[in-house]
Design an enzyme around this catalytic site. Sequence first.
Site, mmCIF file in Angstrom:
data_model
loop_
_atom_site.group_PDB
_atom_site.id
_atom_site.type_symbol
_atom_site.label_atom_id
_atom_site.label_comp_id
_atom_site.label_asym_id
_atom_site.label_seq_id
_atom_site.Cartn_x
_atom_site.Cartn_y
_atom_site.Cartn_z
ATOM 1 N N GLY A 60 0.802 -1.205 0.000
ATOM 2 C CA GLY A 60 0.000 0.000 0.000
ATOM 3 C C GLY A 60 0.837 1.258 0.000
ATOM 4 O O GLY A 60 2.009 1.249 -0.382
ATOM 5 N N GLU A 124 1.891 -1.830 9.293
ATOM 6 C CA GLU A 124 3.023 -2.567 8.724
ATOM 7 C C GLU A 124 4.235 -2.387 9.623
ATOM 8 O O GLU A 124 4.249 -1.535 10.519
ATOM 9 C CB GLU A 124 3.318 -2.101 7.294
ATOM 10 C CG GLU A 124 2.254 -2.536 6.303
ATOM 11 C CD GLU A 124 2.655 -2.305 4.854
ATOM 12 O OE1 GLU A 124 3.754 -1.774 4.604
ATOM 13 O OE2 GLU A 124 1.860 -2.664 3.954
ATOM 14 N N HIS A 240 13.753 -7.698 0.994
ATOM 15 C CA HIS A 240 12.463 -7.981 1.604
ATOM 16 C C HIS A 240 12.525 -9.364 2.242
ATOM 17 O O HIS A 240 13.019 -10.314 1.636
ATOM 18 C CB HIS A 240 11.343 -7.929 0.560
ATOM 19 C CG HIS A 240 9.991 -7.794 1.170
ATOM 20 N ND1 HIS A 240 9.356 -8.850 1.797
ATOM 21 C CD2 HIS A 240 9.150 -6.731 1.271
ATOM 22 C CE1 HIS A 240 8.186 -8.435 2.254
ATOM 23 N NE2 HIS A 240 8.038 -7.161 1.951
ATOM 24 N N ARG A 286 12.595 -4.196 8.265
ATOM 25 C CA ARG A 286 12.850 -5.191 7.231
ATOM 26 C C ARG A 286 14.270 -5.745 7.255
ATOM 27 O O ARG A 286 14.479 -6.943 7.066
ATOM 28 C CB ARG A 286 12.586 -4.588 5.845
ATOM 29 C CG ARG A 286 11.115 -4.483 5.522
ATOM 30 C CD ARG A 286 10.902 -3.875 4.156
ATOM 31 N NE ARG A 286 9.485 -3.877 3.811
ATOM 32 C CZ ARG A 286 8.985 -3.340 2.718
ATOM 33 N NH1 ARG A 286 9.783 -2.732 1.864
ATOM 34 N NH2 ARG A 286 7.688 -3.398 2.472
ATOM 35 N N HIS A 348 14.793 -6.120 -2.960
ATOM 36 C CA HIS A 348 13.471 -5.526 -3.171
ATOM 37 C C HIS A 348 13.511 -4.043 -3.534
ATOM 38 O O HIS A 348 12.888 -3.639 -4.502
ATOM 39 C CB HIS A 348 12.625 -5.714 -1.912
ATOM 40 C CG HIS A 348 11.249 -5.162 -1.997
ATOM 41 N ND1 HIS A 348 10.368 -5.516 -2.992
ATOM 42 C CD2 HIS A 348 10.580 -4.258 -1.210
ATOM 43 C CE1 HIS A 348 9.224 -4.873 -2.818
ATOM 44 N NE2 HIS A 348 9.330 -4.093 -1.754
ATOM 45 N N GLU A 372 12.294 5.535 -7.376
ATOM 46 C CA GLU A 372 13.393 4.704 -6.883
ATOM 47 C C GLU A 372 14.712 5.054 -7.547
ATOM 48 O O GLU A 372 15.785 4.789 -6.991
ATOM 49 C CB GLU A 372 13.060 3.223 -7.102
ATOM 50 C CG GLU A 372 13.961 2.282 -6.323
ATOM 51 C CD GLU A 372 13.486 0.840 -6.371
ATOM 52 O OE1 GLU A 372 14.244 -0.041 -5.913
ATOM 53 O OE2 GLU A 372 12.363 0.577 -6.863
ATOM 54 N N ARG A 383 14.460 1.922 4.008
ATOM 55 C CA ARG A 383 13.137 2.496 3.732
ATOM 56 C C ARG A 383 12.074 1.954 4.678
ATOM 57 O O ARG A 383 11.972 0.752 4.899
ATOM 58 C CB ARG A 383 12.738 2.180 2.293
ATOM 59 C CG ARG A 383 11.338 2.635 1.913
ATOM 60 C CD ARG A 383 11.032 2.310 0.470
ATOM 61 N NE ARG A 383 10.930 0.885 0.244
ATOM 62 C CZ ARG A 383 9.800 0.194 0.203
ATOM 63 N NH1 ARG A 383 8.648 0.820 0.437
ATOM 64 N NH2 ARG A 383 9.801 -1.095 -0.049
#
Length: 557
Positions: A60, A124, A240, A286, A348, A372, A383
């Site tokens: 999202g 998240e 990721h 992450r 990722h 990016e 990030r």
Amino acid sequence: MISLADSVETKGLTTQFDIIVVGSGAAGLYAALCLPNHYRVAIITKDTLKTGASDWAQGGIAAAISPEDSPKFHQEDTLKAGAGLCDESAVQFLVNHADTAIKSLVDMGVAFDRKGTQLAMTLEAAHSHPRVLHAADTTGRAIVTTLTEKVIERPNIEIIAQAIALQLWIEPNKKRCQGLSVLYQGQIHWIQASAVILATGGGGQVYAQTTNPTVSTGDGVALAWRAGAIIRDLEFFQFHPTALTKPKAPHFLISEAVRGEGAYLVDAQGKRFTFDYHPAGELAPRDVVSRAIFNHLQSQNAQSNVYLDLRPIQPEQIRYRFPNIIRVCQKWGVNVFKEPIPVAPAAHYWMGGVKVDINNTTSIEGLYAIGETASTGVHGANRLASNSLLECLVFAAQLSKLNVTSPVPMKKTAELVMNNQQQWEQEIPKIREIRQALPQLMWQSAGISRSQTVLEAAIAQVRLWQQQVKSFSMSEPILNLSPNQSIKFEETTAQSYLRTCVETLNLLDIAYLILKSALFRTESRGGHYRQDYPQSSDQWEKHTLVYNHHWSKGEID
């Protein structure tokens, strides 16, 4: 108002525009829509529309628009995730303009999920509040589809599809960008413009394990680097934690939102092992979760993956939130309602890129970068989840202020006819061999865990490959064509051969930049982890700046 550029046609291709946008993901499409509509704009895309990473984005877009949330909380979370390398002014600009970006998408018709009359938001990893808006688990596709429809409706925007950007056109005296060369329908043309906007996405294809689509070959960064632009923080690549790991299956990303909704990460014995590495467990940042999986797999030797168990989530919620994940997993023989999904980390998102300011301006006049491809400073060393789509929109909106002057009409180019079939047939097998070997080398040397000796060996190998490919005749029209020349190729294979060659050149250049930057930074921080320097250092709370083969430490803005 009349366009500044006088249309120049070359056998069906317009070769003069006011502004060229290279790339057709969310950043490129939204940028084209935000540009004043009296400019004639070209969007150059090397495949068709909707083939980039934005279209693949599941989780999202983050925005602190809930009454319980605030931009200040979003800013704090972003700075914390960025591990000391975020530019605070850029982050503040991002979070303060999030609501405007979301309103723009809603007004365009993007159908975000709702809870009653309000936009639905989920939590998240590393977010302190639920602030991630979504459209089921295909948010990127919903946004890109809407933006594509709007772009097609705009008469001032021309889409040049299946065209590959080769070389930026830098005016030698003023050092100003005034266009670029493109490979299009078996010919190389120069296209002139007053501004070029690079929006080509990331470079995940430099790694053997990646969630990125095949088009993500670092083209924008490589183009800018070869033209002499300042590049920043290229060592910071985000891996990721949860990509589908099944034989012959693509490394399909299993969204962070799955863990946000309550899924567990477990090993082969069913243990929730991530709490051994961080108190937040599955919802740690992450880079922490990726390293936890990497280290846990190493400790178990034979294991090549861990498992993501969705069964703690109510089945109705899974069906509502993750229909695409259900479908893809089912395709590869995994029933998410009855068994956990085999997952492992994959490359990722690239935090580094072409250094830009808040107006997307690079160090070269007339050259801009967004998404990016750019390094705005908002992501720092790591990030925060779902900030990438937001960054595309917020910074692309700045281009509404872009003011360009009419380019000086270029002289008519001389067309060369080239027939190098025999020589190219000899070169292409070696180029393909390098293209296949490079991602494996990068995964082993500059992946989740790095060290000096391995990095140095990889740099030597990449330098050798660079020299080999650049010595081939196929590289000559890609790297060294003069702006007063165009080329028509007689061979029908020229387009595919040259695409393979330019993507290999771009991947080799960004591999070299990542490796050298990773070697330069003798600490661990965010997405960059050194086995031989496992701690962060206050002396390294600085950006890595790269310019004309020189690496230096730059202050945080």
